[in-house]
Design a protein around this motif. Structure first.
Motif, PDB file in Angstrom:
ATOM      1  N   GLN A 132      72.808  50.378  48.884  1.00  0.00           N
ATOM      2  CA  GLN A 132      72.287  49.685  50.064  1.00  0.00           C
ATOM      3  C   GLN A 132      72.773  48.229  50.132  1.00  0.00           C
ATOM      4  O   GLN A 132      72.029  47.340  50.525  1.00  0.00           O
ATOM      5  CB  GLN A 132      70.759  49.717  50.071  1.00  0.00           C
ATOM      6  CG  GLN A 132      70.176  51.128  50.177  1.00  0.00           C
ATOM      7  CD  GLN A 132      68.656  51.109  50.213  1.00  0.00           C
ATOM      8  OE1 GLN A 132      68.039  50.535  51.113  1.00  0.00           O
ATOM      9  NE2 GLN A 132      68.037  51.748  49.237  1.00  0.00           N
ATOM     10  N   MET A 133      74.020  47.997  49.777  1.00  0.00           N
ATOM     11  CA  MET A 133      74.647  46.672  49.855  1.00  0.00           C
ATOM     12  C   MET A 133      73.859  45.600  49.098  1.00  0.00           C
ATOM     13  O   MET A 133      73.737  44.455  49.540  1.00  0.00           O
ATOM     14  CB  MET A 133      74.832  46.248  51.310  1.00  0.00           C
ATOM     15  CG  MET A 133      75.938  46.981  52.041  1.00  0.00           C
ATOM     16  SD  MET A 133      77.575  46.724  51.292  1.00  0.00           S
ATOM     17  CE  MET A 133      77.849  44.995  51.661  1.00  0.00           C
ATOM     18  N   VAL A 134      73.316  45.974  47.950  1.00  0.00           N
ATOM     19  CA  VAL A 134      72.698  44.996  47.054  1.00  0.00           C
ATOM     20  C   VAL A 134      73.816  44.436  46.186  1.00  0.00           C
ATOM     21  O   VAL A 134      74.345  45.124  45.310  1.00  0.00           O
ATOM     22  CB  VAL A 134      71.590  45.637  46.193  1.00  0.00           C
ATOM     23  CG1 VAL A 134      70.968  44.597  45.268  1.00  0.00           C
ATOM     24  CG2 VAL A 134      70.535  46.271  47.079  1.00  0.00           C
ATOM     25  N   VAL A 135      74.196  43.175  46.452  1.00  0.00           N
ATOM     26  CA  VAL A 135      75.372  42.583  45.813  1.00  0.00           C
ATOM     27  C   VAL A 135      74.966  41.287  45.118  1.00  0.00           C
ATOM     28  O   VAL A 135      74.418  40.387  45.746  1.00  0.00           O
ATOM     29  CB  VAL A 135      76.472  42.289  46.854  1.00  0.00           C
ATOM     30  CG1 VAL A 135      77.689  41.664  46.183  1.00  0.00           C
ATOM     31  CG2 VAL A 135      76.874  43.554  47.593  1.00  0.00           C
TER      32      VAL A 135
ATOM     33  N   PRO B 215      70.660  51.091  42.943  1.00  0.00           N
ATOM     34  CA  PRO B 215      72.032  50.715  42.600  1.00  0.00           C
ATOM     35  C   PRO B 215      72.401  49.360  43.186  1.00  0.00           C
ATOM     36  O   PRO B 215      71.949  48.999  44.272  1.00  0.00           O
ATOM     37  CB  PRO B 215      72.864  51.836  43.235  1.00  0.00           C
ATOM     38  CG  PRO B 215      72.036  52.329  44.368  1.00  0.00           C
ATOM     39  CD  PRO B 215      70.603  52.145  43.964  1.00  0.00           C
ATOM     40  N   TYR B 216      73.223  48.609  42.482  1.00  0.00           N
ATOM     41  CA  TYR B 216      73.703  47.327  42.979  1.00  0.00           C
ATOM     42  C   TYR B 216      75.080  47.046  42.389  1.00  0.00           C
ATOM     43  O   TYR B 216      75.481  47.644  41.383  1.00  0.00           O
ATOM     44  CB  TYR B 216      72.734  46.192  42.631  1.00  0.00           C
ATOM     45  CG  TYR B 216      72.584  45.870  41.160  1.00  0.00           C
ATOM     46  CD1 TYR B 216      73.273  44.804  40.590  1.00  0.00           C
ATOM     47  CD2 TYR B 216      71.746  46.620  40.334  1.00  0.00           C
ATOM     48  CE1 TYR B 216      73.144  44.492  39.243  1.00  0.00           C
ATOM     49  CE2 TYR B 216      71.608  46.320  38.989  1.00  0.00           C
ATOM     50  CZ  TYR B 216      72.308  45.259  38.451  1.00  0.00           C
ATOM     51  OH  TYR B 216      72.182  44.948  37.110  1.00  0.00           O
ATOM     52  N   PHE B 217      75.809  46.126  43.039  1.00  0.00           N
ATOM     53  CA  PHE B 217      77.120  45.738  42.527  1.00  0.00           C
ATOM     54  C   PHE B 217      76.981  44.394  41.833  1.00  0.00           C
ATOM     55  O   PHE B 217      76.638  43.391  42.458  1.00  0.00           O
ATOM     56  CB  PHE B 217      78.154  45.644  43.654  1.00  0.00           C
ATOM     57  CG  PHE B 217      79.529  45.281  43.168  1.00  0.00           C
ATOM     58  CD1 PHE B 217      80.318  46.223  42.537  1.00  0.00           C
ATOM     59  CD2 PHE B 217      80.017  43.983  43.305  1.00  0.00           C
ATOM     60  CE1 PHE B 217      81.584  45.893  42.056  1.00  0.00           C
ATOM     61  CE2 PHE B 217      81.272  43.641  42.837  1.00  0.00           C
ATOM     62  CZ  PHE B 217      82.061  44.603  42.205  1.00  0.00           C
ATOM     63  N   ASP B 218      77.248  44.388  40.534  1.00  0.00           N
ATOM     64  CA  ASP B 218      77.155  43.181  39.723  1.00  0.00           C
ATOM     65  C   ASP B 218      78.448  42.378  39.890  1.00  0.00           C
ATOM     66  O   ASP B 218      79.521  42.794  39.440  1.00  0.00           O
ATOM     67  CB  ASP B 218      76.947  43.564  38.251  1.00  0.00           C
ATOM     68  CG  ASP B 218      76.592  42.354  37.382  1.00  0.00           C
ATOM     69  OD1 ASP B 218      77.142  41.268  37.641  1.00  0.00           O
ATOM     70  OD2 ASP B 218      75.771  42.506  36.463  1.00  0.00           O
ATOM     71  N   THR B 219      78.349  41.204  40.541  1.00  0.00           N
ATOM     72  CA  THR B 219      79.541  40.395  40.820  1.00  0.00           C
ATOM     73  C   THR B 219      80.096  39.728  39.562  1.00  0.00           C
ATOM     74  O   THR B 219      81.268  39.341  39.539  1.00  0.00           O
ATOM     75  CB  THR B 219      79.212  39.311  41.866  1.00  0.00           C
ATOM     76  OG1 THR B 219      78.049  38.577  41.451  1.00  0.00           O
ATOM     77  CG2 THR B 219      78.921  39.942  43.214  1.00  0.00           C
TER      78      THR B 219
ATOM     79  N   TYR C 240      82.770  38.323  46.786  1.00  0.00           N
ATOM     80  CA  TYR C 240      82.781  39.722  47.221  1.00  0.00           C
ATOM     81  C   TYR C 240      82.091  39.867  48.578  1.00  0.00           C
ATOM     82  O   TYR C 240      81.193  39.092  48.916  1.00  0.00           O
ATOM     83  CB  TYR C 240      82.093  40.621  46.191  1.00  0.00           C
ATOM     84  CG  TYR C 240      82.985  40.988  45.025  1.00  0.00           C
ATOM     85  CD1 TYR C 240      83.921  42.014  45.149  1.00  0.00           C
ATOM     86  CD2 TYR C 240      82.904  40.307  43.816  1.00  0.00           C
ATOM     87  CE1 TYR C 240      84.746  42.353  44.081  1.00  0.00           C
ATOM     88  CE2 TYR C 240      83.729  40.635  42.750  1.00  0.00           C
ATOM     89  CZ  TYR C 240      84.649  41.661  42.899  1.00  0.00           C
ATOM     90  OH  TYR C 240      85.474  41.990  41.854  1.00  0.00           O
ATOM     91  N   PHE C 241      82.532  40.860  49.326  1.00  0.00           N
ATOM     92  CA  PHE C 241      81.891  41.168  50.600  1.00  0.00           C
ATOM     93  C   PHE C 241      80.424  41.543  50.345  1.00  0.00           C
ATOM     94  O   PHE C 241      80.126  42.368  49.501  1.00  0.00           O
ATOM     95  CB  PHE C 241      82.617  42.343  51.277  1.00  0.00           C
ATOM     96  CG  PHE C 241      82.049  42.714  52.608  1.00  0.00           C
ATOM     97  CD1 PHE C 241      82.098  41.831  53.673  1.00  0.00           C
ATOM     98  CD2 PHE C 241      81.453  43.955  52.804  1.00  0.00           C
ATOM     99  CE1 PHE C 241      81.574  42.167  54.908  1.00  0.00           C
ATOM    100  CE2 PHE C 241      80.936  44.301  54.025  1.00  0.00           C
ATOM    101  CZ  PHE C 241      80.984  43.406  55.088  1.00  0.00           C
TER     102      PHE C 241
ATOM    103  N   ALA D 202      79.852  36.572  54.616  1.00  0.00           N
ATOM    104  CA  ALA D 202      81.068  36.897  55.354  1.00  0.00           C
ATOM    105  C   ALA D 202      80.872  38.136  56.214  1.00  0.00           C
ATOM    106  O   ALA D 202      80.207  39.101  55.803  1.00  0.00           O
ATOM    107  CB  ALA D 202      82.223  37.110  54.376  1.00  0.00           C
ATOM    108  N   ASN D 203      81.471  38.120  57.408  1.00  0.00           N
ATOM    109  CA  ASN D 203      81.380  39.266  58.319  1.00  0.00           C
ATOM    110  C   ASN D 203      82.412  40.337  58.005  1.00  0.00           C
ATOM    111  O   ASN D 203      82.288  41.475  58.474  1.00  0.00           O
ATOM    112  CB  ASN D 203      81.559  38.800  59.766  1.00  0.00           C
ATOM    113  CG  ASN D 203      80.435  37.901  60.225  1.00  0.00           C
ATOM    114  OD1 ASN D 203      79.295  38.050  59.789  1.00  0.00           O
ATOM    115  ND2 ASN D 203      80.738  36.944  61.084  1.00  0.00           N
ATOM    116  N   SER D 204      83.442  39.981  57.243  1.00  0.00           N
ATOM    117  CA  SER D 204      84.495  40.933  56.882  1.00  0.00           C
ATOM    118  C   SER D 204      85.235  40.390  55.670  1.00  0.00           C
ATOM    119  O   SER D 204      84.968  39.280  55.205  1.00  0.00           O
ATOM    120  CB  SER D 204      85.450  41.145  58.060  1.00  0.00           C
ATOM    121  OG  SER D 204      86.053  39.913  58.430  1.00  0.00           O
ATOM    122  N   THR D 205      86.194  41.175  55.161  1.00  0.00           N
ATOM    123  CA  THR D 205      86.987  40.726  54.020  1.00  0.00           C
ATOM    124  C   THR D 205      88.186  39.907  54.500  1.00  0.00           C
ATOM    125  O   THR D 205      88.470  39.831  55.692  1.00  0.00           O
ATOM    126  CB  THR D 205      87.475  41.930  53.197  1.00  0.00           C
ATOM    127  OG1 THR D 205      88.267  42.782  54.038  1.00  0.00           O
ATOM    128  CG2 THR D 205      86.307  42.718  52.643  1.00  0.00           C
TER     129      THR D 205
END
Length: 539
Positions: free
Chosen positions: A264-267, A358-362, A140-141, A209-212
């Motif tokens: 805040q882009m916590v991935v 908040p965070y995105f769980d990969t 993921y980005f 990664a700098n982009s998708t």
């Protein structure tokens, strides 16, 4: 017809007798080293151009000279020996040119994709084991990607190292390779089945990664030379070669559905613990703290604040006390610690604010919250003489100033004379002196403002240049965030837009900030010139 062929052969031999081009292998594999020799026979070695050599990586070049006598005839040969490795597959013709004229025979080398000196990652009959970090097909980005290249050596080497280091196309790479005091990768000694081995991680990197989209990683090309019995070390050794393949990785965009407002882009896989240093009671005006520790295979670089500092019950101060990232057993591991101080503003039973990160769980592929519940605190006591709140201090200061202020007519200015006598000074002299002092102070103040303004302009000008030269959305966003922090004391990553308005921002900057965040998240290329133009117009 036969006569023509014989004549052509004689002419060709005479034409190319000066320079002879040869190789030890006309059909190498892509990862196989070969030797190409340029021999000058009975002629002076001149500066030459070796056509076709650009299709090979030159590992090193050596020169030799030899002289022999046969039947009283002297033969002199001066040779340049190139040890090369093919950089691509195909049929390649090589030839030597001197001063625009062809001086050698044409040598054709056909490179295939068949690996001839490597099988299952083993080079030189198991003397060197080559290992590259096995990557997933999709990330993921914003996800951190650990990467390493490792060699396990089972023989004595006199030389090893990169021909070409790895290339990370479309990634930001942080080198975390462990090195000794001389800058070389640290070697680790192992015992495997009673045999001593040396494990060397030639490179370790943390990628983002700098982009998708699809990204490419070009694995580094390595050469290793085995030690020989040659005492002087001049006997040429064909190196063992490995690496150079290409790895494809697909970077997925984060889902827009369910994205929290304060994300805040916590991935990644976020783990966290917290600890209060206070029980259930506190004294008015005295601080107590909360320690929060985050860790795991998770990107914490963009997490700047976890609590809003404005609160009716407490003065709140937060800071990052520790931050690190590394690769452990081939996996990424990041940490970030926060220390939050709470100072009660009033007595009674009050609650600390609830904290949500908040965070995105990969793993589960969805947005989640790390939650610290609010805590009920009983505040006792009162402000002491040394512990006034801001309003009381301000009120008392004004009161003291008003009480001590004397009427202007009662102020007497005296000067001390040599004889010790005193006399009343002319009021006009006093007024002139005061005016001169005021003028001097204003002059210094104006001069400082001019210097500061020039410095500000210079700093902002540099930031604008960096924004225009940025090569990715991520790089542009870093410089943009730095500008907003310096100019408006506003952090786009962590603070709400009301802070920007409060510190001098306007509607145009609010709209710009929203547009940048939207394009960052959806991986739409940000117009650098538009960003700089709006920032300059609203300075």
């Amino acid at each position: 017809m036969i006569l023509r062929v014989i004549i052509f052969f004689i002419i060709s031999t005479l034409s190319f007798s000066e320079v002879l081009l040869t190789t030890d292998n006309n059909n190498p594999g892509l990862d196989e080293a070969i030797k190409i020799t340029v021999a000058f026979n009975n002629t002076k070695r001149e500066q030459y151009y070796l056509e076709g050599i650009n299709n090979f990586d030159v590992l090193y070049r050596s020169s030799r000279s030899s002289t022999s006598w046969v039947n009283g005839k002297k033969t002199s040969v001066k040779s340049d020996i190139y040890t090369v490795m093919p950089s691509k597959t195909g049929n390649f013709d090589l030839s030597v040119w001197i001063k625009g004229q062809l001086k050698s025979n044409r040598l054709r080398i056909s490179v295939t994709n068949v690996s001839k000196n490597k099988k299952n990652g083993t080079i030189g009959q198991g003397k060197v084991l080559w290992d590259v970090k096995k990557l997933n097909k999709n990330y993921y980005f914003g996800e951190k990607i650990p990467y390493y290249e490792k060699a396990t050596i089972k023989t004595s080497l006199r030389n090893y190292g990169y021909i070409n280091p790895p290339v990370f196309q479309g990634f930001t790479a942080k080198d975390v390779t462990k090195r000794d005091k001389n800058g070389y990768p640290v070697a680790k000694r192992l015992i495997e089945n009673g045999q001593e081995e040396i494990e060397i991680k030639l490179t370790e990197n943390i990628l983002e990664a700098n982009s998708t989209g699809e990204k490419k990683i070009k694995v580094g090309k390595i050469k290793a030379e085995e030690s020989t019995d040659d005492f002087f070390g001049i006997e040429p050794v064909k190196p063992m070669l490995f690496g150079g393949e290409e790895i494809s990785v697909n970077i997925l965009p984060l889902p827009t559905s369910g994205k929290p407002n304060n994300f805040q882009m916590v991935v990644g896989d976020l783990k966290g613990t917290y600890k209060w240093n206070q029980l259930d009671t506190a004294k008015l005006g005295e601080s107590f703290s909360l320690i929060v520790k985050f860790s795991g295979n998770v990107n914490l670089n963009y997490l700047e604040k976890i609590i809003e500092e404005k609160n009716k019950n407490f003065n709140i101060y937060s800071s990052v006390s520790n931050e690190s990232e590394k690769i452990i057993s081939g996996e990424y591991y990041g940490t970030k610690d926060f220390e939050i101080a709470f100072i009660p503003k009033k007595t009674g039973e009050i609650k600390t604010p609830e904290i949500n990160v908040p965070y995105f769980d990969t793993r589960e592929k969805k947005y989640k919250n790390f939650k610290i519940p609010s805590r009920k605190i009983t505040v006792t006591g009162s402000y002491t003489d040394k512990n006034y709140n801001n309003e009381e201090i301000s009120s008392n200061k004004n009161k003291i100033n008003n009480e001590n202020k004397l009427p202007e007519k009662e102020i007497i200015v005296s000067s001390i004379l040599e004889k010790g006598d005193t006399k009343k000074v002319d009021k006009r002299d006093i007024l002139i002196g005061v005016l001169l002092l005021i003028s001097l102070g204003e002059g210094i103040w104006i001069f400082k403002l001019i210097i500061d303004k020039k410095n500000d302009k210079k700093e902002y000008k540099d930031l604008f240049k960096k924004m225009l030269k940025s090569s990715s959305n991520k790089e542009l966003y870093e410089f943009y965030s730095l500008y907003m922090k310096e100019k408006y004391d506003f952090s786009p990553k962590a603070q709400f837009e009301d802070i920007l308005i409060k510190n001098g921002g306007n509607e145009a900057l609010i709209n710009l900030n929203r547009k940048i965040e939207k394009e960052m998240f959806e991986n739409i290329k940000i117009d650098k010139r538009e960003v700089v133009s709006i920032l300059k117009a609203n300075k």
